[in-house]
Scaffold this active site. Structure first.
Site, mmCIF file in Angstrom:
data_model
loop_
_atom_site.group_PDB
_atom_site.id
_atom_site.type_symbol
_atom_site.label_atom_id
_atom_site.label_comp_id
_atom_site.label_asym_id
_atom_site.label_seq_id
_atom_site.Cartn_x
_atom_site.Cartn_y
_atom_site.Cartn_z
ATOM 1 N N SER A 1 10.642 9.745 -3.016
ATOM 2 C CA SER A 1 9.733 9.324 -4.076
ATOM 3 C C SER A 1 8.310 9.690 -3.688
ATOM 4 O O SER A 1 7.806 9.243 -2.649
ATOM 5 C CB SER A 1 9.831 7.814 -4.278
ATOM 6 O OG SER A 1 8.666 7.358 -4.939
ATOM 7 N N MET B 1 17.711 -0.804 -9.628
ATOM 8 C CA MET B 1 16.513 -1.126 -8.840
ATOM 9 C C MET B 1 16.878 -2.167 -7.783
ATOM 10 O O MET B 1 17.434 -3.220 -8.102
ATOM 11 C CB MET B 1 15.399 -1.678 -9.743
ATOM 12 C CG MET B 1 14.798 -0.674 -10.717
ATOM 13 S SD MET B 1 14.223 0.862 -9.963
ATOM 14 C CE MET B 1 12.910 0.251 -8.885
ATOM 15 N N HIS C 1 11.348 8.828 -13.267
ATOM 16 C CA HIS C 1 11.636 7.407 -13.451
ATOM 17 C C HIS C 1 10.517 6.806 -14.293
ATOM 18 O O HIS C 1 9.415 6.570 -13.800
ATOM 19 C CB HIS C 1 11.728 6.768 -12.050
ATOM 20 C CG HIS C 1 11.953 5.295 -12.058
ATOM 21 N ND1 HIS C 1 11.834 4.528 -10.907
ATOM 22 C CD2 HIS C 1 12.297 4.426 -13.040
ATOM 23 C CE1 HIS C 1 12.102 3.267 -11.194
ATOM 24 N NE2 HIS C 1 12.375 3.171 -12.481
ATOM 25 N N MET D 1 8.676 4.054 -15.817
ATOM 26 C CA MET D 1 8.426 2.611 -15.826
ATOM 27 C C MET D 1 7.319 2.361 -16.833
ATOM 28 O O MET D 1 6.190 1.980 -16.492
ATOM 29 C CB MET D 1 8.038 2.141 -14.409
ATOM 30 C CG MET D 1 9.225 2.124 -13.465
ATOM 31 S SD MET D 1 8.737 2.095 -11.735
ATOM 32 C CE MET D 1 8.544 3.844 -11.446
ATOM 33 N N ASP E 1 17.055 2.455 -5.862
ATOM 34 C CA ASP E 1 15.628 2.716 -5.690
ATOM 35 C C ASP E 1 14.927 1.442 -5.241
ATOM 36 O O ASP E 1 14.950 0.441 -5.963
ATOM 37 C CB ASP E 1 15.059 3.207 -7.030
ATOM 38 C CG ASP E 1 13.600 3.603 -6.963
ATOM 39 O OD1 ASP E 1 13.025 3.622 -5.861
ATOM 40 O OD2 ASP E 1 13.036 3.911 -8.043
ATOM 41 N N HIS F 1 11.845 12.517 -6.685
ATOM 42 C CA HIS F 1 11.780 11.340 -7.556
ATOM 43 C C HIS F 1 10.323 11.089 -7.942
ATOM 44 O O HIS F 1 9.456 10.945 -7.078
ATOM 45 C CB HIS F 1 12.373 10.143 -6.808
ATOM 46 C CG HIS F 1 12.460 8.893 -7.620
ATOM 47 N ND1 HIS F 1 13.491 8.639 -8.503
ATOM 48 C CD2 HIS F 1 11.653 7.797 -7.670
ATOM 49 C CE1 HIS F 1 13.313 7.459 -9.065
ATOM 50 N NE2 HIS F 1 12.202 6.924 -8.584
ATOM 51 N N MET G 1 4.256 5.158 -14.101
ATOM 52 C CA MET G 1 3.958 3.742 -14.379
ATOM 53 C C MET G 1 2.767 3.641 -15.327
ATOM 54 O O MET G 1 1.801 4.398 -15.191
ATOM 55 C CB MET G 1 3.628 3.009 -13.077
ATOM 56 C CG MET G 1 4.697 3.148 -12.005
ATOM 57 S SD MET G 1 4.308 2.119 -10.583
ATOM 58 C CE MET G 1 5.588 2.636 -9.444
ATOM 59 N N ASP H 1 7.711 8.744 -9.970
ATOM 60 C CA ASP H 1 7.531 7.400 -10.527
ATOM 61 C C ASP H 1 6.363 7.380 -11.505
ATOM 62 O O ASP H 1 5.211 7.542 -11.117
ATOM 63 C CB ASP H 1 7.281 6.403 -9.395
ATOM 64 C CG ASP H 1 8.541 6.133 -8.599
ATOM 65 O OD1 ASP H 1 9.545 5.754 -9.217
ATOM 66 O OD2 ASP H 1 8.534 6.319 -7.369
HETATM 67 C C1 DX5 Z 1 9.142 1.403 -7.202
HETATM 68 C C2 DX5 Z 1 9.485 2.837 -7.369
HETATM 69 C C3 DX5 Z 1 10.128 3.448 -6.188
HETATM 70 C C4 DX5 Z 1 9.270 3.429 -4.945
HETATM 71 C C5 DX5 Z 1 10.190 3.147 -3.805
HETATM 72 O O1 DX5 Z 1 8.736 0.885 -8.411
HETATM 73 O O2 DX5 Z 1 10.377 3.013 -8.468
HETATM 74 O O3 DX5 Z 1 10.628 4.751 -6.453
HETATM 75 O O4 DX5 Z 1 8.586 4.623 -4.694
HETATM 76 O O5 DX5 Z 1 9.445 3.000 -2.654
HETATM 77 P P1 DX5 Z 1 10.101 2.533 -1.291
HETATM 78 O O6 DX5 Z 1 11.194 3.518 -0.965
HETATM 79 O O7 DX5 Z 1 8.971 2.569 -0.336
HETATM 80 O O8 DX5 Z 1 10.666 1.148 -1.506
HETATM 81 ZN ZN ZN Z 2 11.390 4.972 -8.707
#
Ligand code: DX5
Ligand code: ZN
Length: 216
Positions: A8, A137, A66, A68, A175, A33, A37, A35
């Protein structure tokens, strides 16, 4: 099948994103990956389609996006055009999950459904024919570096069972808080794809970190 490792980029140095992606690509990552947000579905804000489009130029690896974000259906087209290969929507973020999945499939992208820790996975059965990936998650979304929630292991097993019953080729991804310690637990529960932010990017040797997760 070999476990798929998807670093990620949330834990990468955002000022050097292109280099950071090339580095994990060369270190043996299978997917990247990404993320996304929006500061509404989750408390944090990250990146949008223009950044995904730039990332697309830096690697041939599949981009596992992903989302969010609230109302993900309004942005599916933009992320598809930016070069996402897999588009994951949170089931909590839309009242029209089926329509969102239809939109992803209509754009010939792989469709993922994502479940927050407190969300039951019953609806998997209703949309399973459209789904290419299920993302469980194992932390509350929004931030990297959080502690793995081990009560999610039962949910991973439950999802594995539903996928096997369906007879379809569906990835089961986890994740959040994935480390060489928790990786064997999620693999035993049935996960085949591991997202890892800090467990890769907060180390000095990305290749060793990826191998440690794959072989854990
Ligand atoms: C959290 C993200 C993850 C995050 C995971 O909301 O969706 O993808 O980057 O980070 P680690 O592996 O550090 O828990
Ligand atoms: Zn993620």
């Amino acid at each position: 099948m070999n476990t798929i490792i998807a670093p990620s980029i949330l834990a990468a140095d955002f000022g050097r994103l292109a280099e950071e992606i090339k580095a994990v690509d060369q270190a043996g990552a299978d997917w990247i990956h990404v993320d996304v947000m929006d500061g509404r579905f989750v408390p944090n804000i990250t990146i949008g389609p223009p950044v995904v489009a730039s990332l697309r130029k830096t690697t041939q690896l599949p981009l596992d996006v992903h989302l969010m974000i609230k109302h993900p259906e309004q942005h599916i087209d933009a992320f598809a055009r930016a070069g996402a290969d897999i588009i994951n929507v949170h089931v909590e973020a839309t009242t029209n999950l089926h329509r969102a999945l239809q939109a992803i499939k209509a754009l010939n992208k792989k469709a993922g459904i994502t479940f927050n820790p407190a969300t039951p996975i019953d609806c998997m059965t209703q949309v399973i024919d459209m789904v290419d990936l299920v993302l469980i998650m194992t932390v509350n979304p929004g931030f990297g570096g959080q502690t793995f929630i081990d009560t999610m292991l039962a949910k991973v097993s439950q999802a594995r069972h539903i996928i096997d019953q369906s007879g379809r080729q569906i990835h089961l991804e986890v994740d959040g808080g994935v480390t060489p310690k928790t990786a064997p637990l999620v693999k035993n529960a049935g996960a085949d794809t591991l997202v890892a932010g800090s467990a890769v990017y907060n180390t000095a040797d990305y290749a060793a970190a990826i191998a440690a997760l794959r072989n854990a």
